[in-house]
Design an enzyme around this catalytic site. Structure first.
Site, PDB file in Angstrom:
ATOM      1  CB  CYS A 156      -0.971   0.052   1.167  1.00  0.00           C
ATOM      2  SG  CYS A 156      -0.998  -1.243   2.317  1.00  0.00           S
ATOM      3  CG  HIS A 187       0.171   3.678   3.934  1.00  0.00           C
ATOM      4  ND1 HIS A 187      -0.553   2.524   3.877  1.00  0.00           N
ATOM      5  CD2 HIS A 187       1.006   3.530   4.997  1.00  0.00           C
ATOM      6  CE1 HIS A 187      -0.187   1.712   4.836  1.00  0.00           C
ATOM      7  NE2 HIS A 187       0.755   2.300   5.533  1.00  0.00           N
TER       8      HIS A 187
END
Length: 631
Positions: free
Chosen positions: A57, A113
């Site tokens: 991610c 993120h």
């Protein structure tokens, strides 16, 4: 776009987390129900072969927001932080560029993120990417995981919430962040603004733990679900480096994820839970899309929906992401723009999420940014079907790159080994054609697009060329996908004075491979853990060999040495004199990834590589520690 409006369009970004290519509109899973995302695809362009820049991610989102590949920024893995990357700061992330050009920028949920890129932007430039930030959890710390222990089931032998799952009742589900993210986005889409806006809404599902309201579980009869196809029983045809990549997803578990899950009968449970999470996320997406279509911005808003990376659920006997196979690398990407020439017509060419930055600039008539590594998709949105020259690239650590076209996937690993799959005849990647003479030209035409230079990983340590010098308390993180020091001689030296009978000098490894030098009952010991090769997913249980010195250590400060030779011989020395020996099956056959610790052992969830009993610092003096690797 035809009939293009003079005023700049708004932009709605919808981000999902760990959603693979299982959308109804993609036709990749016969069970999944995603009516709202399918509706968006019917009115936009679905890119059926879109790929993330990294199957993780943080680096994937960093690449998408900056328009730069990990090979430029050095951000490949979760511990590669964008604030440490000079390359990531050369150009503004696209939300900041939009803000500089008159857009109101708003964000809620998981877009960047952990907001790590925005923190780096604030530190570097003194400003945020966002005019308004609704928070990662919808404005307050809503329960991201909803860890209601009464509803969660866990896979035995796996020490993480990553394979916990279960349905929630409505009271429990009320705490889920994604509902509040949708509420926040819906409310903002009902307002009028003095300037065009960029609104990004990031949904957490279907990220683990796999939880969703009960009614979404009820949509799927787990006994009728189609299990993902698996290939050969062994890792046949898979080069050794690919096996190492596969094992990065195994090393957290006692016998390997696939074994743990299937032996306990949980494959269908987890499959049902993942599908339930997808449908829950789809409902949240649908609420946002409905608010857009019923509000004041319906006719002048670009919509871009994407997932940061894919997800394996047993393909290649692999679980989660962290691989360069198609299920981890290929993601949904849907773009809808005002005045599209051929809405609903999918595009099957290989494209990258890095292409989104230049695409949005072109769709919104904003100044281009020099140095972006993506290619605008505007022509494909307009109906052009000219073949793109270069394939989409996914990287997993330096020197591990995979290239995707409509028909082919070509992967080259850090040791030079390769995989080549033809999706016309092998949708499930069961036959590696990399060594096929008939495919040599195809392989060569793809290989020329491999990057000539790759930035080193920002945080991880490559296999050292010389002795690794350590002090007590040092921790060094090693990648599990670099060509490393398995099948090498490993020598550990130190000077120690043991004040108690037990203590760790060096520990490195996890369930499947590793080594340690330690003191037990006053004697010097070396432990070696390894799995058998060739690898089979059903026999990944490792064996541990321990060699012990034939006499206790003296009470003074002494020089100690432990060596695992290439033939498996383990030798111990104290003050240069032989002190004990043992015999392992051979050198380490699997790269020991993870954390190396000196003078201590602090990890939880993994067993010690030896018979020391608990995590503790070395009780006494330990100094001049070196770890050497040689052939």
């Amino acid at each position: 776009m035809k009939n293009r409006q003079d005023r700049r369009p708004n932009v709605l970004i919808i981000a999902l987390d760990d959603l693979n290519n299982w959308l109804g509109c993609m036709g990749t899973n016969p069970d999944v129900q995603t009516p709202h995302m399918d509706h968006l695809a019917e009115h936009g362009t679905l890119f059926t072969n879109a790929c993330c820049a990294s199957p993780v991610c943080l680096p994937s989102r960093t690449a998408l927001l900056t328009g730069l590949n990990p090979t430029t920024t050095g951000c490949y893995l979760l511990n590669d932080l964008p604030q440490d990357s000079p390359g990531a700061h050369e150009a503004p992330p696209f939300p900041l560029h939009f803000r500089h050009n008159g857009y109101r920028t708003m964000s809620v949920g998981k877009v960047d993120h952990g907001n790590l890129l925005d923190r780096a932007v604030q530190a570097e430039r003194g400003e945020s990417m966002w005019d308004e930030d609704g928070g990662r959890f919808g404005g307050q710390q809503f329960d991201m995981h909803s860890r209601h222990t009464s509803c969660l089931t866990e896979t035995p032998g796996y020490y993480s919430f990553a394979y916990h799952w279960g349905p929630l009742d409505e009271d429990q589900a009320a705490t889920m962040a994604d509902r509040h993210v949708a509420d926040w986005a819906v409310e903002r889409l009902q307002h009028s603004y003095d300037s065009p806006f960029l609104l990004a809404a990031g949904f957490h599902r279907p990220h683990v733990p796999l939880i969703a309201p009960q009614r979404f579980f009820d949509m799927y009869d787990k006994e009728q679900l189609h299990l993902p196809p698996t290939g050969p029983y062994d890792f046949d045809g898979m080069p050794e480096a690919a096996q190492q990549v596969a094992l990065t997803g195994y090393q957290e578990t006692e016998l390997g994820k696939h074994y743990q899950i299937t032996q306990h009968g949980h494959w269908r449970d987890i499959l049902q839970a993942y599908l339930a999470c997808i449908s829950f996320a789809d409902e949240c997406v649908g609420r946002v899309l409905s608010a857009l279509e019923q509000g004041p911005h319906a006719g002048n808003t670009v919509v871009a929906l994407w997932s940061d990376n894919g997800w394996n659920l047993g393909e290649h006997f692999h679980w989660q992401k962290f691989s360069l196979w198609d299920q981890s690398s290929r993601v949904p990407l849907i773009i809808r723009a005002p005045g599209m020439a051929q809405p609903g017509r999918p595009c099957h060419q290989g494209v990258s999420l890095v292409d989104l930055y230049p695409t949005l600039l072109e769709l919104c008539n904003l100044p281009q940014v020099p140095g972006l590594e993506g290619e605008s998709l505007q022509g494909l949105l307009c109906g052009e079907r000219k073949k793109r020259e270069h394939p989409a690239m996914t990287s997993f650590g330096p020197h591990n790159h995979s290239l995707r076209t409509e028909r082919w996937r070509y992967t080259r690993y850090c040791d030079g080994s390769e995989e080549l799959y033809d999706y016309e005849t092998d949708l499930n990647e069961h036959t590696n054609l990399a060594d096929s003479p008939e495919c040599a030209d195809i392989k060569g035409s793809l290989a020329r697009w491999l990057p000539e230079r790759t930035a080193p990983s920002l945080a991880s340590t490559p296999p050292p060329a010389g002795p690794l010098s350590l002090r007590a308390g040092d921790q060094v993180w090693f990648r599990g996908m670099e060509s490393g020091f398995h099948r090498m001689r490993i020598t550990i030296r130190a000077r120690v004075r043991a004040e108690e009978g037990e203590g760790v000098i060096v520990h490195h490894g996890s369930w499947f491979a590793g080594y340690s030098l330690y003191v037990k009952d006053g004697r010097l010991c070396m432990g070696v853990r390894d799995v058998r090769t060739p690898l089979r997913w059903d026999r990944l249980q490792a064996t541990t060999t321990i060699a012990r010195s034939d006499r206790p250590l003296p009470e003074s400060l002494v020089a100690v040495e432990g060596c695992l030779d290439v033939d498996g011989t383990i030798t111990l020395k104290v003050d240069g004199e032989p002190a004990g020996a043992g015999k392992a099956a051979g050198p380490l056959s699997v790269y020991p990834s993870g954390l190396l610790e000196a003078g201590r052992y602090t990890q939880t969830g993994f067993p010690p590589i030896g018979d020391y009993a608990e995590q503790k610092d070395f009780p006494g003096a330990v100094q001049n520690i070196t770890v050497s690797f040689s052939r």
